[in-house]
Design an enzyme around this catalytic site. Structure first.
Site, PDB file in Angstrom:
ATOM      1  N   SER A 131       0.935  -1.156  -0.053  1.00  0.00           N
ATOM      2  CA  SER A 131       0.018   0.104   0.109  1.00  0.00           C
ATOM      3  C   SER A 131       0.922   1.126   0.049  1.00  0.00           C
ATOM      4  CB  SER A 131      -0.890  -0.096   1.145  1.00  0.00           C
ATOM      5  OG  SER A 131      -1.726   1.073   1.520  1.00  0.00           O
ATOM      6  N   TYR A 145      -4.463   8.109  -7.449  1.00  0.00           N
ATOM      7  CA  TYR A 145      -3.495   7.304  -6.809  1.00  0.00           C
ATOM      8  C   TYR A 145      -3.984   6.844  -5.305  1.00  0.00           C
ATOM      9  CZ  TYR A 145       0.943   5.580  -4.465  1.00  0.00           C
ATOM     10  OH  TYR A 145       1.816   4.476  -4.191  1.00  0.00           O
ATOM     11  N   LYS A 149      -4.959   3.245  -3.475  1.00  0.00           N
ATOM     12  CA  LYS A 149      -3.854   2.653  -2.287  1.00  0.00           C
ATOM     13  C   LYS A 149      -5.255   2.558  -1.166  1.00  0.00           C
ATOM     14  CE  LYS A 149      -0.029   1.919  -3.863  1.00  0.00           C
ATOM     15  NZ  LYS A 149       0.401   0.502  -4.187  1.00  0.00           N
TER      16      LYS A 149
HETATM   17  N1  LIG Z   1       8.430   4.929  -3.790  1.00  0.00           N
HETATM   18  C1  LIG Z   1       7.678   5.482  -3.194  1.00  0.00           C
HETATM   19  O1  LIG Z   1       7.837   6.875  -2.515  1.00  0.00           O
HETATM   20  C2  LIG Z   1       6.478   4.715  -2.562  1.00  0.00           C
HETATM   21  C3  LIG Z   1       5.735   5.032  -1.453  1.00  0.00           C
HETATM   22  C4  LIG Z   1       4.805   4.299  -1.203  1.00  0.00           C
HETATM   23  C5  LIG Z   1       4.389   3.422  -1.991  1.00  0.00           C
HETATM   24  N2  LIG Z   1       5.100   2.887  -3.019  1.00  0.00           N
HETATM   25  C6  LIG Z   1       4.582   1.675  -3.821  1.00  0.00           C
HETATM   26  O2  LIG Z   1       5.629   0.796  -4.144  1.00  0.00           O
HETATM   27  C7  LIG Z   1       5.415   0.048  -5.331  1.00  0.00           C
HETATM   28  C8  LIG Z   1       6.655  -0.107  -6.057  1.00  0.00           C
HETATM   29  O3  LIG Z   1       7.105   1.204  -6.375  1.00  0.00           O
HETATM   30  P1  LIG Z   1       8.466   1.754  -6.365  1.00  0.00           P
HETATM   31  O4  LIG Z   1       8.396   3.074  -5.495  1.00  0.00           O
HETATM   32  O5  LIG Z   1       9.480   0.377  -6.292  1.00  0.00           O
HETATM   33  O6  LIG Z   1       8.697   2.339  -7.867  1.00  0.00           O
HETATM   34  P2  LIG Z   1       9.370   1.786  -9.221  1.00  0.00           P
HETATM   35  O7  LIG Z   1      10.849   1.726  -8.872  1.00  0.00           O
HETATM   36  O8  LIG Z   1       9.002   2.793 -10.048  1.00  0.00           O
HETATM   37  O9  LIG Z   1       8.912   0.294  -9.202  1.00  0.00           O
HETATM   38  C9  LIG Z   1       7.419   0.201 -10.012  1.00  0.00           C
HETATM   39  C10 LIG Z   1       7.510  -1.185 -10.264  1.00  0.00           C
HETATM   40  O10 LIG Z   1       5.993  -1.494 -10.829  1.00  0.00           O
HETATM   41  C11 LIG Z   1       6.220  -1.987 -12.327  1.00  0.00           C
HETATM   42  N3  LIG Z   1       4.792  -1.948 -12.952  1.00  0.00           N
HETATM   43  C12 LIG Z   1       4.112  -0.844 -13.367  1.00  0.00           C
HETATM   44  N4  LIG Z   1       2.963  -1.251 -13.889  1.00  0.00           N
HETATM   45  C13 LIG Z   1       3.252  -2.646 -13.979  1.00  0.00           C
HETATM   46  C14 LIG Z   1       2.236  -3.257 -14.709  1.00  0.00           C
HETATM   47  N5  LIG Z   1       1.062  -3.359 -15.421  1.00  0.00           N
HETATM   48  N6  LIG Z   1       2.672  -4.652 -14.740  1.00  0.00           N
HETATM   49  C15 LIG Z   1       3.794  -5.116 -13.919  1.00  0.00           C
HETATM   50  N7  LIG Z   1       4.622  -4.486 -13.368  1.00  0.00           N
HETATM   51  C16 LIG Z   1       4.322  -2.960 -13.318  1.00  0.00           C
HETATM   52  C17 LIG Z   1       7.371  -1.327 -12.812  1.00  0.00           C
HETATM   53  O11 LIG Z   1       7.796  -2.169 -13.954  1.00  0.00           O
HETATM   54  P3  LIG Z   1       8.482  -1.438 -15.225  1.00  0.00           P
HETATM   55  O12 LIG Z   1       9.918  -1.609 -14.842  1.00  0.00           O
HETATM   56  O13 LIG Z   1       7.950  -2.194 -16.438  1.00  0.00           O
HETATM   57  O14 LIG Z   1       8.013   0.039 -15.226  1.00  0.00           O
HETATM   58  C18 LIG Z   1       8.345  -1.387 -11.579  1.00  0.00           C
HETATM   59  O15 LIG Z   1       8.942  -2.653 -11.637  1.00  0.00           O
HETATM   60  C19 LIG Z   1       4.187   0.520  -5.863  1.00  0.00           C
HETATM   61  O16 LIG Z   1       2.913  -0.085  -5.738  1.00  0.00           O
HETATM   62  C20 LIG Z   1       4.000   2.012  -5.260  1.00  0.00           C
HETATM   63  O17 LIG Z   1       2.789   2.385  -5.308  1.00  0.00           O
HETATM   64  C21 LIG Z   1       6.204   3.716  -3.379  1.00  0.00           C
END
Ligand SMILES: NC(=O)c1ccc[n+]([C@@H]2O[C@H](COP(=O)([O-])OP(=O)(O)OC[C@H]3O[C@@H](n4cnc5c(N)ncnc54)[C@H](OP(=O)(O)O)[C@@H]3O)[C@@H](O)[C@H]2O)c1
Length: 270
Positions: A131, A145, A149
């Site tokens: 989340s 978004y 979530k």
């Molecule tokens: N970074 C933050 O501050 C933060 C905070 C809270 C929650 N989150 C959550 O953490 C999770 C991971 O994000 P992250 O921060 O690690 O960002 P990230 O580095 O941009 O990673 C996002 C990942 O999701 C994949 N993705 C997007 N659409 C997809 C689809 N249709 N099918 C399969 N994979 C898909 C991307 O794949 P591609 O490489 O192919 O694009 C990438 O591997 C997300 O759910 C995000 O909402 C992040």
């Protein structure tokens, strides 16, 4: 030897978690849209990279089958794939709105449905849903978004009732601001030059994010929390990741709506 299947393992939290579990001696099914983006993760022992786009049902079925075929069992499913759509609701086409919910919510449920028959047969398993602090609190221009979530929070909490008697645990991980590609290529910001009414709010959002994201945590911090969630034996549902997440969500719990939201509005000022 235990096995974790991870969605969105190409970068950020998903990639860090794949490496963390592999280093701890687990098997890892690292799924991603483009397997060629796995880099040296694909070379590590006991890692099977599989193609999965969470909006493509055929790829979900194939990747789950490939994981079970390779390692015999999936103990933990990490629903991590996702991205952030921000901007005024009016600035988004319905197609873009659907894409955000298809990825962050419907995709998560479809992957979960694909793994559940296997876990139900085993009478064991853990589903960890990523989340966000944004699943408990909201920021301006985050209708999409935060809608996704908050949905992840609600569906996960509800799902745990029906799975707990079958030996399957549900865990929710709530990261704060994390240094990944989330604010870059995974940030889908909608702008419409004809919607100048929202321009001041875009500035306010920029100021708020600037303040809240000044000291982001590493993806490894989240991987540590996911590790704890995967190995938790009790019935704890929610796990926060990052000092900012602990602080903000503690404050959210302690304050009423007007006080908490008023505090965020203060931060949006210059
Ligand atoms: N970074 C933050 O501050 C933060 C905070 C809270 C929650 N989150 C959550 O953490 C999770 C991971 O994000 P992250 O921060 O690690 O960002 P990230 O580095 O941009 O990673 C996002 C990942 O999701 C994949 N993705 C997007 N659409 C997809 C689809 N249709 N099918 C399969 N994979 C898909 C991307 O794949 P591609 O490489 O192919 O694009 C990438 O591997 C997300 O759910 C995000 O909402 C992040």
């Amino acid at each position: 030897m235990k096995t974790i299947l991870i969605t969105g393992a190409s970068s950020g939290i998903g990639a860090a978690t794949a490496r963390h579990f592999q280093a701890q001696g687990w098997n890892v099914v690292a799924t991603m849209r483009r397997p060629d983006s796995a880099g040296d993760l694909a070379e590590l022992d006991n890692v099977r990279v599989a193609r999965m786009d969470v909006t493509d049902p055929g790829s979900i079925k194939d990747a789950v089958a490939a994981g079970i075929d390779r390692f015999g069992r999936i103990d933990v499913l990490l629903n991590n794939a996702g991205y952030g759509a921000y901007g005024a609701l009016e600035a988004f086409s319905m197609e873009r709105i659907r894409r955000q919910f298809d990825t962050n919510v419907i995709g998560l449920m479809e992957v979960t449905k694909a793994v559940l028959p296997h876990m139900r047969k085993n009478r064991a398993g853990t589903i960890i849903n990523i989340s966000s602090i944004g699943g408990q609190i909201t920021f301006p221009l985050g209708t999409l978004y935060h809608g996704t979530k908050f949905a992840v929070e609600g569906l996960s909490e509800a799902l745990h009732y029906e799975l707990e008697p079958l030996g399957i645990r549900v865990r929710i991980v709530e990261p704060g601001m994390i240094k990944t590609n989330f604010g870059g290529r995974s940030f889908d910001f909608a702008m419409d030059e004809d919607l100048q009414d929202y321009a001041p709010m875009a500035d306010a959002m920029g100021r708020l994010f600037g303040k809240l994201a000044s000291n982001p945590s590493s993806p490894e911090t989240v991987a540590d929390v996911i590790w704890a969630a995967a190995n938790e034996t009790g019935d704890r549902l929610r796990f926060r990741a990052g000092a900012d997440a602990v602080d903000l969500l503690d404050r959210r719990k302690a304050q009423d709506d007007a006080t908490f939201i008023g505090g965020l509005k203060q931060l949006m000022q210059d």
